[in-house]
Design a protein around this motif. Structure first.
Motif, PDB file in Angstrom:
ATOM      1  N   GLU A 298      -9.631  -0.057   5.772  1.00 14.73           N
ATOM      2  CA  GLU A 298      -9.103  -0.632   4.553  1.00 14.73           C
ATOM      3  C   GLU A 298      -7.577  -1.192   4.383  1.00 14.73           C
ATOM      4  O   GLU A 298      -7.579  -2.372   3.796  1.00 14.73           O
ATOM      5  CB  GLU A 298      -8.662   1.035   3.500  1.00 14.73           C
ATOM      6  CG  GLU A 298     -10.376   1.585   3.615  1.00 14.73           C
ATOM      7  CD  GLU A 298     -11.115   1.470   2.712  1.00 14.73           C
ATOM      8  OE1 GLU A 298     -10.966   0.186   2.303  1.00 14.73           O
ATOM      9  OE2 GLU A 298     -12.387   1.721   2.723  1.00 14.73           O
TER      10      GLU A 298
ATOM     11  N   TYR B 271      -1.537  -0.968  -4.173  1.00 15.55           N
ATOM     12  CA  TYR B 271      -2.905  -0.269  -3.744  1.00 15.55           C
ATOM     13  C   TYR B 271      -1.992   1.214  -3.420  1.00 15.55           C
ATOM     14  O   TYR B 271      -1.824   1.203  -2.773  1.00 15.55           O
ATOM     15  CB  TYR B 271      -4.015  -1.159  -2.287  1.00 15.55           C
ATOM     16  CG  TYR B 271      -4.293  -2.384  -3.279  1.00 15.55           C
ATOM     17  CD1 TYR B 271      -5.245  -2.671  -3.335  1.00 15.55           C
ATOM     18  CD2 TYR B 271      -3.260  -2.763  -2.163  1.00 15.55           C
ATOM     19  CE1 TYR B 271      -5.256  -4.281  -3.888  1.00 15.55           C
ATOM     20  CE2 TYR B 271      -3.638  -4.819  -2.587  1.00 15.55           C
ATOM     21  CZ  TYR B 271      -5.360  -4.800  -3.699  1.00 15.55           C
ATOM     22  OH  TYR B 271      -4.786  -6.795  -4.023  1.00 15.55           O
TER      23      TYR B 271
ATOM     24  N   SER C 102      -8.887  -4.495   5.253  1.00 18.10           N
ATOM     25  CA  SER C 102      -9.373  -4.888   3.931  1.00 18.10           C
ATOM     26  C   SER C 102      -8.769  -5.627   2.581  1.00 18.10           C
ATOM     27  O   SER C 102      -9.065  -6.470   2.141  1.00 18.10           O
ATOM     28  CB  SER C 102     -10.582  -3.645   2.987  1.00 18.10           C
ATOM     29  OG  SER C 102     -11.411  -4.322   2.057  1.00 18.10           O
ATOM     30  N   CYS C 103      -8.127  -4.962   2.188  1.00 19.14           N
ATOM     31  CA  CYS C 103      -6.932  -4.835   1.171  1.00 19.14           C
ATOM     32  C   CYS C 103      -5.600  -6.045   1.457  1.00 19.14           C
ATOM     33  O   CYS C 103      -5.321  -6.680   0.461  1.00 19.14           O
ATOM     34  CB  CYS C 103      -5.894  -3.900   0.957  1.00 19.14           C
ATOM     35  SG  CYS C 103      -6.561  -2.918  -0.384  1.00 19.14           S
TER      36      CYS C 103
ATOM     37  N   ILE D 172       0.725  -1.324   0.028  1.00 21.98           N
ATOM     38  CA  ILE D 172      -0.173  -0.037   0.166  1.00 21.98           C
ATOM     39  C   ILE D 172       0.914   0.947   0.096  1.00 21.98           C
ATOM     40  O   ILE D 172       1.899   1.348   1.101  1.00 21.98           O
ATOM     41  CB  ILE D 172      -0.771   0.284   1.300  1.00 21.98           C
ATOM     42  CG1 ILE D 172      -1.832  -1.076   0.997  1.00 21.98           C
ATOM     43  CG2 ILE D 172      -1.529   1.601   1.454  1.00 21.98           C
ATOM     44  CD1 ILE D 172      -3.027  -1.015   2.125  1.00 21.98           C
TER      45      ILE D 172
ATOM     46  N   ASP E 201      -3.425  -7.369  -8.760  1.00 26.16           N
ATOM     47  CA  ASP E 201      -4.310  -6.508  -8.717  1.00 26.16           C
ATOM     48  C   ASP E 201      -3.713  -4.600  -8.090  1.00 26.16           C
ATOM     49  O   ASP E 201      -2.787  -5.404  -7.349  1.00 26.16           O
ATOM     50  CB  ASP E 201      -5.180  -7.935  -6.860  1.00 26.16           C
ATOM     51  CG  ASP E 201      -6.155  -6.216  -6.895  1.00 26.16           C
ATOM     52  OD1 ASP E 201      -6.862  -6.656  -7.536  1.00 26.16           O
ATOM     53  OD2 ASP E 201      -6.312  -7.339  -5.550  1.00 26.16           O
TER      54      ASP E 201
ATOM     55  N   SER F 218      -7.695  -9.620   3.116  1.00 27.03           N
ATOM     56  CA  SER F 218      -8.732 -10.202   2.113  1.00 27.03           C
ATOM     57  C   SER F 218      -8.306 -11.441   1.186  1.00 27.03           C
ATOM     58  O   SER F 218      -7.276 -12.037   1.580  1.00 27.03           O
ATOM     59  CB  SER F 218      -8.572  -9.565   0.424  1.00 27.03           C
ATOM     60  OG  SER F 218      -7.052  -9.263  -0.150  1.00 27.03           O
TER      61      SER F 218
END
Length: 401
Positions: free
Chosen positions: A389, A339, A392-393, A214, A365, A396
């Motif tokens: 978040e 991300y 979530s990332c 991230i 991804d 997952s």
């Protein structure tokens, strides 16, 4: 903030300089009095010299004690108890022959490992992450690394020898240490500002070591970012009729800058943009809590001084080495999910560049998560949403261990 930095550094240096001057003054005065044979005056000066020598010794002892007793607080639950399998360590490591510091914090030492890459170069966010992202400690072993030339690792390498490659090499060595210590095949990366670029470098060279990255406050093209920041500050200053700022910007000229005053020239528009974001009512919790962070237990007295020296000196040396980097040209094919967590109101790292880069990225991804009430630091501005978040990332089913 720059004014605070200068004040603190000058205050500390002034104390030592004053003590040194007083001792030297006493020494020379004693020498003169001996020639004149004035025993009473000689005795008074000797006592003064001894007093200031004792003060200096005590100061050095205090600094040494503060360095030795620096620590990161224990993990505690809502009942004030420390979870049985938790970890809270402040540890010095040798990475490629360079001594550097990390903190490791988590409610369960068997949880996935998340390495936070601080901004800068030269920045330390060891305490800031503990304060702002404590929620992540419930789900990860959160590792903060003071990179060479920053905070507790300020003396890890001579400033003149530090390059982007230094950070890549040591980041990889740290990753290998964490994988071995916690018996992990891969770890997670979270990079902030400069750290977001370092994260890209690491997953590019060592994709086998990372689950995902991230990047927040994502850096893409360093030279273009500086030109855009300069233009934005000039635009805001003109709209406000801020002639003093306009004059300072024009005196420096358009970036990128080189030489010994990169930090100070860049600070003119970067501080202006930070103040602009802090005044934006759409941005929640807009400011950095510098005094809280520097006062945290992770930093001894010398670390507190180096907290600022890294921001000034290391940044000045390293940042100008990054102007040739453009992620859109050099790092478009990566083998790790990526991300971007972007603040809608970020005027420090222009989000248009991150959007362009995301479009070009060829990765397993990818995605952008927007933070509507954030500027350059969503992890501070909207920390609760940020933690959600991240979970979530990173947790997952696509990339779970």
């Amino acid at each position: 903030m720059i004014q605070t930095v200068i004040f603190l550094i000058l205050t500390v240096l002034s104390v030592f300089a004053l003590a040194g001057i007083l001792i030297l003054t006493a020494y020379f005065a004693i020498a003169r009095i001996r020639k004149k044979k004035n025993p009473r005056q000689l005795l008074r000066l000797k006592k003064s010299a001894i007093f200031f020598a004792v003060v200096m010794i005590l100061n050095m002892g205090l600094i040494t004690l503060s360095q030795l007793t620096a620590s990161t607080p224990s993990i505690v639950d809502e009942n004030g108890k420390t979870p049985k399998n938790s970890i809270a360590e402040l540890r010095e490591l040798e990475l490629n022959g360079r001594k550097q510091w990390i903190s490791l914090r988590g409610w369960d030492k068997n949880a996935p490992v998340l390495l936070f890459l601080a901004g800068g170069p030269g920045g330390t966010q060891m305490a800031a992450v503990r304060h702002e992202l404590a929620e992540l400690e419930k789900h990860f072993v959160v590792v903060n690394w003071d990179q060479p030339g920053s905070g507790k690792s300020y003396y890890a390498e001579k400033k003149k020898n530090i390059t982007a490659k230094t950070y890549i090499q040591d980041g990889h060595a740290l990753t290998e240490y964490l994988k071995e210590r916690f018996s992990k095949e891969k770890i997670y990366l979270l990079g902030e500002s400069w750290g977001s670029a370092l994260g890209i470098f690491l997953v590019d060279e060592y994709p086998e070591s990372y689950h995902a990255l991230i990047g927040t406050g994502q850096m893409v093209d360093f030279a273009e970012t500086e030109r855009m920041d300069y233009a934005k500050a000039l635009e805001i200053a003109r709209s406000k009729g801020d002639t003093a700022l306009i004059k300072r910007l024009k005196a420096s000229g358009e970036p990128p800058y080189y030489g010994k005053d990169v930090t100070w020239k860049s600070a003119v528009y970067l501080n202006y943009l930070s103040a602009y974001m802090a005044e934006n009512p759409e941005i929640y919790n807009p400011g950095y809590n510098t005094l809280r962070d520097i006062g945290s237990s992770e930093y001894g007295l010398l670390d507190k001084i180096n907290f600022f020296r890294g921001i000034i000196n290391t940044y000045n040396h390293v940042y100008q080495q990054l102007y040739t980097i453009d992620m859109r040209k050099d790092y478009t094919k990566l083998d790790v999910p990526v991300y971007f967590f972007l603040g809608r109101h970020d005027v420090n790292a222009p989000t248009v560049l991150a959007e362009e880069y995301m479009e070009l990225l060829d990765v397993p991804d990818k995605g952008i998560v927007w933070f509507e009430h954030s500027g350059h630091s969503p992890w501070i501005n909207e920390r609760a949403k940020f933690a959600e978040e991240v979970l979530s990332c990173f947790l997952s089913t696509k990339i779970q261990e």
